[in-house]
Design an enzyme around this catalytic site. Structure first.
Site, short mmCIF file in Angstrom:
data_model
loop_
_atom_site.label_atom_id
_atom_site.label_comp_id
_atom_site.label_asym_id
_atom_site.label_seq_id
_atom_site.Cartn_x
_atom_site.Cartn_y
_atom_site.Cartn_z
N HIS A 56 0.85 -1.19 0.00
CA HIS A 56 0.00 0.00 0.00
C HIS A 56 0.88 1.23 0.00
O HIS A 56 1.94 1.23 0.64
CB HIS A 56 -0.90 0.01 1.25
CG HIS A 56 -2.06 0.92 1.12
ND1 HIS A 56 -1.96 2.27 1.41
CD2 HIS A 56 -3.33 0.72 0.70
CE1 HIS A 56 -3.13 2.83 1.18
NE2 HIS A 56 -3.98 1.92 0.74
N ASP A 59 -7.82 -5.65 0.59
CA ASP A 59 -8.26 -6.60 -0.42
C ASP A 59 -7.78 -8.02 -0.20
O ASP A 59 -8.19 -8.93 -0.92
CB ASP A 59 -7.80 -6.12 -1.81
CG ASP A 59 -8.65 -4.95 -2.28
OD1 ASP A 59 -9.82 -4.91 -1.90
OD2 ASP A 59 -8.13 -4.10 -3.00
N1 ACO Z 1 4.15 -7.54 -3.99
C1 ACO Z 1 5.49 -7.51 -4.06
N2 ACO Z 1 6.21 -6.37 -4.02
C2 ACO Z 1 5.54 -5.23 -3.88
C3 ACO Z 1 4.14 -5.21 -3.79
C4 ACO Z 1 3.44 -6.41 -3.87
N3 ACO Z 1 2.11 -6.45 -3.81
N4 ACO Z 1 3.73 -3.93 -3.67
C5 ACO Z 1 4.82 -3.18 -3.68
N5 ACO Z 1 5.93 -3.98 -3.82
C6 ACO Z 1 7.32 -3.53 -3.89
C7 ACO Z 1 7.64 -3.05 -5.31
O1 ACO Z 1 8.15 -4.07 -6.12
C8 ACO Z 1 8.67 -1.98 -5.04
O2 ACO Z 1 9.90 -2.61 -4.78
P1 ACO Z 1 11.31 -1.90 -5.10
O3 ACO Z 1 11.39 -0.74 -4.14
O4 ACO Z 1 12.32 -2.95 -4.84
O5 ACO Z 1 11.23 -1.46 -6.53
C9 ACO Z 1 8.20 -1.35 -3.73
O6 ACO Z 1 7.46 -2.38 -3.05
C10 ACO Z 1 7.30 -0.16 -3.95
O7 ACO Z 1 6.24 -0.55 -4.81
P2 ACO Z 1 5.39 0.43 -5.70
O8 ACO Z 1 4.62 -0.35 -6.71
O9 ACO Z 1 6.27 1.53 -6.21
O10 ACO Z 1 4.42 1.02 -4.60
P3 ACO Z 1 3.18 1.96 -4.86
O11 ACO Z 1 2.99 2.73 -3.63
O12 ACO Z 1 3.33 2.68 -6.14
O13 ACO Z 1 1.98 0.92 -5.09
C11 ACO Z 1 0.27 -0.60 -4.66
C12 ACO Z 1 1.07 0.58 -4.12
C13 ACO Z 1 -0.27 -0.28 -6.07
C14 ACO Z 1 -0.93 -0.86 -3.77
C15 ACO Z 1 1.19 -1.86 -4.73
O14 ACO Z 1 1.60 -2.20 -3.42
C16 ACO Z 1 0.54 -3.03 -5.42
O15 ACO Z 1 0.57 -3.11 -6.66
N6 ACO Z 1 -0.09 -3.97 -4.62
C17 ACO Z 1 -0.77 -5.09 -5.23
C18 ACO Z 1 -2.15 -4.66 -5.70
C19 ACO Z 1 -3.11 -4.39 -4.55
O16 ACO Z 1 -3.21 -5.17 -3.62
N7 ACO Z 1 -3.83 -3.28 -4.65
C20 ACO Z 1 -4.81 -2.87 -3.66
C21 ACO Z 1 -4.36 -1.64 -2.92
S1 ACO Z 1 -5.50 -1.21 -1.65
C22 ACO Z 1 -6.81 -0.62 -2.45
O17 ACO Z 1 -6.75 -0.05 -3.51
C23 ACO Z 1 -8.10 -0.85 -1.85
#
Ligand code: ACO
Length: 382
Positions: free
Chosen positions: A264, A318
């Site tokens: 998140h 979620d």
């Molecule tokens: N699984 C594995 N690694 C992850 C995940 C994940 N679900 N989420 C983030 N990371 C890692 C990324 O690979 C990145 O790693 P790095 O620093 O080595 O490059 C780091 O954490 C930051 O990730 P970002 O994608 O840049 O984080 P951002 O804040 O942009 O995205 C998000 C947040 C979209 C929620 C992301 O965590 C994700 O895609 N989660 C999976 C989808 C999900 O569950 N969405 C629901 C969110 S809650 C809601 O909307 C109700």
């Protein structure tokens, strides 16, 4: 002209608005709606009261709640031509697409052409909260050839939605679970769909367009659509014993592989809503065997805590919502529409807030394209 140093991809840490609707501390897992902890609301309140709290700013008096509840019940039904429209939608279309189209159509049958009429704004607000469940249930039924079930005004919001979906009243326990899920999804500060609602509202677009735009934003797998993806993921894994080999294989194939339902932008600890949902799931499964998907989710949470915990990546709302909805017999692709049925309260609260002292959103960009390109007539191009 903005500079590279000002640019924050995804607007991370950039305040987009001042808001009093909710408060989130992602390091302490605190989420409050208008100052009231969401865990308390999920246990003590109901969605009707919470939607008033979010939209109006304070808990209602008994009289206010009774009157609002009556207004909601009176606006649940949709025009018969809107029902016909839903019947004509492709049965294999996604329920979020149907909801998107349904919200736009709702605005044509019950127009609110200007946002400068407080009475019309309120009418649209109540109608949107009241009728989204009707739109969702109607498509969920017609696509499988079942008759649309009209809303009942002797049931509360959650029970009526369940009734319109399944043609029977929920048990008291099921009603409470569904109601709590609606409360937990009702608002969450400046997330993508709420930002979308505010941007759309800032153009003075009508409330149906505001909510339609937000529905589109919510549909994506990185936002509301993640609950569907999380459940598919548990099914793909197939059981707790497969979790570690599954994750190892995914990470070998793609070191940046994203596990659905974890991570998140704001939370660096487990999402408070995931914790409450897990409690609800335990409650639902207390009388039956725990479903395999839930056992898989528990093991995936455990394994992911070791792998991603040090980076502050833990389950979000979620992660467990899908297993709860599945236990209630709700089809997977209706999970995100249920999120919208709940989040409409937060979107409308933010829309109201945006209209006070509104200024249209118009950010800057860092231009990276060519400039001063000479136009070559088509016939002279190779
Ligand atoms: N699984 C594995 N690694 C992850 C995940 C994940 N679900 N989420 C983030 N990371 C890692 C990324 O690979 C990145 O790693 P790095 O620093 O080595 O490059 C780091 O954490 C930051 O990730 P970002 O994608 O840049 O984080 P951002 O804040 O942009 O995205 C998000 C947040 C979209 C929620 C992301 O965590 C994700 O895609 N989660 C999976 C989808 C999900 O569950 N969405 C629901 C969110 S809650 C809601 O909307 C109700």
């Amino acid at each position: 002209m903005s500079t590279e140093t000002e640019y924050k991809p995804g607007l991370e840490d950039v305040p987009a608005a001042k808001s009093a609707v909710s408060f989130l501390d992602g390091k302490k897992a605190v989420l409050e709606y208008r100052g009231v902890p969401v865990e308390v609301l999920a246990k003590e309140s109901n969605f009707e009261e919470v939607s008033w709290l979010l939209i109006k700013g304070d808990l209602p008096t008994q009289k206010q709640l009774a009157e609002y509840d009556a207004e909601l019940r009176a606006r649940r039904a949709i025009h018969f031509r809107l029902k016909d429209l839903i019947k004509c939608m492709p049965a294999d279309g996604h329920p979020m697409d149907a909801l998107h189209a349904g919200v736009s159509a709702l605005g044509m049958f019950y127009p609110c052409p200007t946002v400068f009429d407080a009475a019309k704004n309120w009418d649209a607000t109540v109608r949107l909260v009241a009728a989204l469940p009707t739109l969702v249930a109607a498509f969920a039924r017609t696509r499988r050839g079942a008759e649309i079930i009209d809303p009942r005004d002797d049931l509360d919001h959650a029970a009526n939605f369940y009734y319109m979906l399944f043609g029977k009243e929920p048990s008291a326990a099921t009603r409470k679970v569904l109601d709590a899920c609606l409360i937990l999804h009702a608002e969450h500060t400046m997330n993508a769909s709420t930002f979308t609602a505010r941007v759309t509202g800032s153009t003075l677009a009508n409330p149906y367009h505001v909510i339609g735009a937000a529905v589109g934003s919510l549909s994506g797998p990185l936002h509301g659509g993640a609950n569907e993806e999380a459940l598919r993921q548990f099914e793909e894994i197939g059981g707790p014993a497969n979790v570690k080999p599954w994750l190892d294989a995914k990470r070998t194939a793609d070191p940046k592989y994203k596990v659905m339902g974890i991570g998140h932008r704001v939370y660096k600890v487990k999402d408070a809503r995931a914790t409450v949902l897990q409690e609800i799931a335990e409650h639902v499964f207390a009388e039956t065997a725990r479903p395999k998907n839930y056992e898989t989710a528990l093991e995936l949470e455990r394994v992911c805590a070791g792998v991603y915990g040090p980076k502050g990546i833990y389950p979000n709302v979620d992660f467990y919502s899908g297993v709860v909805y599945q236990a209630l017999g709700i089809p997977t692709d209706v999970f995100t529409p249920i999120f919208a049925i709940a989040r409409v309260a937060g979107w409308l609260a933010h829309w109201n807030e945006q209209l006070v002292g509104n200024r249209i959103f118009r950010p800057e960009q860092i231009s990276t394209g060519k400039t001063g390109v000479k136009y070559v007539p088509l016939e002279q191009r190779p």
